[in-house]
Structure formats: structure tokens, C-alpha cells
Design a protein around this motif. Structure first.
Motif, short mmCIF file in Angstrom:
data_model
loop_
_atom_site.label_atom_id
_atom_site.label_comp_id
_atom_site.label_asym_id
_atom_site.label_seq_id
_atom_site.Cartn_x
_atom_site.Cartn_y
_atom_site.Cartn_z
N THR A 197 14.74 5.90 2.46
CA THR A 197 13.72 5.90 1.41
C THR A 197 13.00 7.23 1.36
O THR A 197 12.23 7.56 2.27
CB THR A 197 12.70 4.77 1.64
N GLY A 198 13.28 8.00 0.32
CA GLY A 198 12.60 9.27 0.15
C GLY A 198 11.16 9.07 -0.30
O GLY A 198 10.86 8.16 -1.08
N LEU A 199 10.26 9.88 0.20
CA LEU A 199 8.85 9.81 -0.14
C LEU A 199 8.46 10.97 -1.05
O LEU A 199 9.04 12.06 -0.96
CB LEU A 199 7.98 9.83 1.12
N SER A 200 7.50 10.74 -1.91
CA SER A 200 7.03 11.78 -2.83
C SER A 200 5.70 12.33 -2.35
O SER A 200 4.79 11.56 -2.00
CB SER A 200 6.85 11.20 -4.24
N LEU A 201 5.58 13.66 -2.32
CA LEU A 201 4.27 14.27 -2.08
C LEU A 201 3.41 13.95 -3.29
O LEU A 201 3.78 14.27 -4.43
CB LEU A 201 4.42 15.77 -1.89
N SER A 202 2.27 13.33 -3.08
CA SER A 202 1.52 12.81 -4.22
C SER A 202 0.05 12.65 -3.89
O SER A 202 -0.34 12.54 -2.71
CB SER A 202 2.10 11.44 -4.62
N THR A 203 -0.76 12.63 -4.94
CA THR A 203 -2.19 12.33 -4.80
C THR A 203 -2.57 11.12 -5.65
O THR A 203 -3.75 10.89 -5.92
CB THR A 203 -3.05 13.54 -5.24
N ALA A 204 -1.57 10.34 -6.08
CA ALA A 204 -1.81 9.20 -6.97
C ALA A 204 -2.37 8.01 -6.18
O ALA A 204 -1.66 7.39 -5.39
CB ALA A 204 -0.52 8.80 -7.67
N ASN A 205 -3.64 7.70 -6.43
CA ASN A 205 -4.31 6.63 -5.70
C ASN A 205 -4.54 5.37 -6.54
O ASN A 205 -5.12 4.41 -6.05
CB ASN A 205 -5.67 7.12 -5.17
N SER A 206 -4.12 5.40 -7.81
CA SER A 206 -4.34 4.27 -8.69
C SER A 206 -3.13 4.10 -9.60
O SER A 206 -2.28 5.00 -9.70
CB SER A 206 -5.59 4.48 -9.55
N GLU A 259 1.74 10.35 -13.37
CA GLU A 259 2.67 11.11 -12.53
C GLU A 259 4.11 10.86 -12.96
O GLU A 259 4.92 11.80 -13.07
CB GLU A 259 2.48 10.72 -11.06
N ILE A 260 4.46 9.59 -13.22
CA ILE A 260 5.81 9.25 -13.64
C ILE A 260 6.13 9.87 -15.00
O ILE A 260 7.24 10.35 -15.25
CB ILE A 260 5.99 7.72 -13.71
N ALA A 261 5.15 9.87 -15.90
CA ALA A 261 5.36 10.41 -17.24
C ALA A 261 5.65 11.91 -17.19
O ALA A 261 6.37 12.44 -18.04
CB ALA A 261 4.13 10.15 -18.11
N ALA A 262 5.11 12.60 -16.18
CA ALA A 262 5.25 14.05 -16.11
C ALA A 262 6.42 14.52 -15.25
O ALA A 262 6.87 15.66 -15.39
CB ALA A 262 3.95 14.67 -15.58
N THR A 263 6.94 13.65 -14.39
CA THR A 263 7.96 14.10 -13.44
C THR A 263 9.32 14.32 -14.11
O THR A 263 9.64 13.68 -15.11
CB THR A 263 8.12 13.09 -12.29
N ARG A 264 10.10 15.24 -13.54
CA ARG A 264 11.47 15.49 -14.00
C ARG A 264 12.49 15.01 -12.97
O ARG A 264 13.69 15.25 -13.11
CB ARG A 264 11.66 16.98 -14.28
N SER A 316 0.81 -1.22 0.00
CA SER A 316 0.00 0.00 0.00
C SER A 316 0.84 1.27 0.00
O SER A 316 0.36 2.34 -0.40
CB SER A 316 -0.93 -0.01 1.22
N ILE A 317 2.10 1.20 0.40
CA ILE A 317 2.93 2.41 0.48
C ILE A 317 3.26 2.98 -0.89
O ILE A 317 3.74 4.12 -0.99
CB ILE A 317 4.25 2.16 1.25
N TYR A 318 3.01 2.22 -1.97
CA TYR A 318 3.23 2.75 -3.31
C TYR A 318 2.12 3.71 -3.74
O TYR A 318 2.27 4.42 -4.74
CB TYR A 318 3.36 1.61 -4.33
#
Length: 299
Positions: free
Chosen positions: A252-261, A268-273, A205-207
């Protein structure tokens, strides 16, 4: 259609490599971290030998500072596939004096895993250890072959590697030596997520985005835990975060995110730099941190 064909080609290549390991080595094992790449490896190994069970054990090096979600998922996955699990304990390595625990604000057990891993390989006489390393992750991992030779001390020499022409893999070794094998070397982070989506693979679930107590250190969000020592100006707070890569809590660095699926994560991965390991605190110790650790026997 192209995307599906691309994933099928990567899958076929990985399964071919996994079967080569089973054919060439007497005592292989699959290194399992509980992260998405090692989970995909377990599914690929299951496909490679279906309907038989996976013919080698899963090996997890437990730092004692793992995310609870990862350990719980590991045990559920082992039960699901009726796999054999071997756990190497960093805490046991500390208790027996094999390693000395780091102290201070940046203390981590991540580096200590190397000794525990090599001891576990030696104890069980493994001659091949399959891992989920990918060449796009980090510059040191980009130097690895599919069959990556380790000497009798478990060390890696990036300047002296065997050629791999036309997918011909040379597993010849001397007594005491072993190989690290990376079947998904040619996959990218996006390939992994698209494959997980296509195959409907379960993940810890941490993903996915969740609320967690975290703090910011040098621009990296880290999960708070009782063994994490905060600096004077650091403050733990509740944020909505998720993991892109999973390891010891301390690094383990965490990302601020709203990705629930999975669809949200792929977008999100496609847009990140920011690279996948851009948030790994252990990689920031030096420019060659990963390569130095790999030379010593790290995964």
C-alpha cells in the motif's frame, strides 16, 4: 444539484445490483477489505435492506500484515451494523502449507490472498461474492461486468463474458461456479469521496493525514513495519502521509499529504495527476499484474 442527482443515480444503480444478488443467489457474501470502497458497499447494502439487517455476511481476507487501524475499524463497523463477519486467514494458509510465503525485499502476502479467498468461498459454499471494484481503478478491472462469472476453479476469463443489456444480469451458473459482483463499477474515485462526504460516512483514520514511519522504495512511500526488510540505502523516517487505497501494508503506497478533512481530500483528488492505484507497489510487478492475479481468482 447536478452533482447530487449524479450520486443519487449511482446509489440507485448500486442498490438495484445488490438486491439482484439477494434475489438470484442462495449464498452471497460481501468482500470487505476495510478500504473506502468496501465501506461504501456496506452502507449501500444497509440502505438496500433497511430496516432489516444486511442478509449476507461480510468476508475479510486477513493477510496478517494489515494496518491496525483497518482491523479496528472493521470490528467497529461489524458491531455497528450487527453484521456477521467471516475472516479468512492467510497465516493459516501458510501454516497448513496451502501457500508458501514469499521471501526477500519485495515479499508480500497480497498475492497469497487468492488461495485463502478461494478456500473461504469453497468452505462456505458462497455462490456470489460482492466486491468494491470500480472500472476506473485499473485497466483489468475496466473489463469486468457487474456480474462477473468465475469457473469451478475460481478463475476469470476476460475474453468470455456475458453481455449485460439494459441492466439485465444473468446469474445462471453450474455447480461449483460462482460470481463476483461489482455494484459500484460505474463509480469513480471522486464519486466515492463525494458520496462519503454527502452521507457523512466514517472511515479509518489512515485515510486522513497523520504522522507515520515510512520509507521510499522506487518512488513509492511505504509504511514501515517490523516484517518489512529495508534495502541498504533505504531509511525509515517520520512523514505526514495518508492512504488513497488500502491493502496489505507491504504494497500500500502512501501519499505525502496535508489533507485532514473530506473537503481537503476532494480538493486534493481533483488536482492530482497520479491515479488512485499509481502508488500500489504490487501493481508495479508487471504491466499485467492485476489481470494475471484476477484470472487466478484474485478479487
Amino acid at each position: 444539484m447536478y452533482q447530487l442527482r449524479h450520486l443519487q443515480e449511482l446509489e440507485s444503480e448500486a442498490i438495484f445490483v445488490i438486491r439482484e444478488v439477494a434475489a438470484q443467489f442462495e449464498r452471497p457474501a460481501l468482500l470487505f477489505s476495510g478500504g473506502k470502497d468496501s465501506i461504501v458497499l456496506v452502507y449501500l447494502a444497509q440502505k438496500a435492506f433497511w430496516p432489516a439487517r444486511i442478509p449476507f455476511p461480510l468476508v475479510h481476507i486477513d493477510t496478517g500484515h494489515n494496518f491496525e487501524e483497518t482491523i479496528r475499524f472493521r470490528d467497529e463497523l461489524v458491531a455497528k451494523f450487527h453484521a456477521r463477519l467471516i475472516v479468512g486467514s492467510v497465516q493459516e494458509s501458510i501454516d497448513t502449507g496451502r501457500v508458501v510465503e514469499e521471501q526477500g525485499y519485495n515479499a508480500s502476502r497480497n498475492v497469497l490472498q487468492t488461495v485463502t479467498l478461494l478456500d473461504t468461498i469453497e468452505k462456505h459454499k458462497f455462490d456470489a461474492a460482492i466486491g468494491g471494484g470500480r472500472r476506473d481503478e485499473e485497466k483489468a478491472r475496466a473489463k469486468e461486468r457487474f456480474f462477473s462469472h468465475r469457473d469451478e476453479f475460481g478463475q476469470w476469463d476476460p475474453k468470455n463474458q456475458r453481455p449485460e443489456l439494459w441492466n439485465i444480469f444473468n446469474g445462471k451458473k453450474r455447480m461449483g461456479e460462482h460470481f463476483r459482483v461489482f455494484p459500484i463499477s460505474n463509480w469513480t474515485e471522486m464519486d466515492i469521496w463525494q458520496y462519503i462526504h454527502h452521507e457523512n460516512i466514517d472511515l479509518p483514520s489512515i485515510y486522513y493525514t497523520h504522522e507515520r514511519k515510512v520509507f521510499n522504495r522506487d518512488g513509492v512511500w511505504l509504511a514501515w513495519a517490523p516484517f518489512m526488510k529495508l534495502k541498504e540505502k533505504e531509511k525509515a523516517e517520520i512523514r505526514r502521509v495518508r492512504c488513497r487505497t488500502v491493502g496489505d501494508i507491504t504494497c500500500t503506497g502512501l501519499s505525502l499529504s496535508t489533507a485532514n478533512s473530506l473537503e481537503d481530500i476532494i480538493r486534493e483528488i481533483a488536482a492530482t495527476r497520479v491515479t488512485e492505484r499509481g502508488g500500489r507497489y504490487d501493481d508495479q510487478r508487471s504491466d499485467a499484474a492485476m489481470e494475471d492475479r484476477k484470472k487466478e481468482g484474485y478479487f
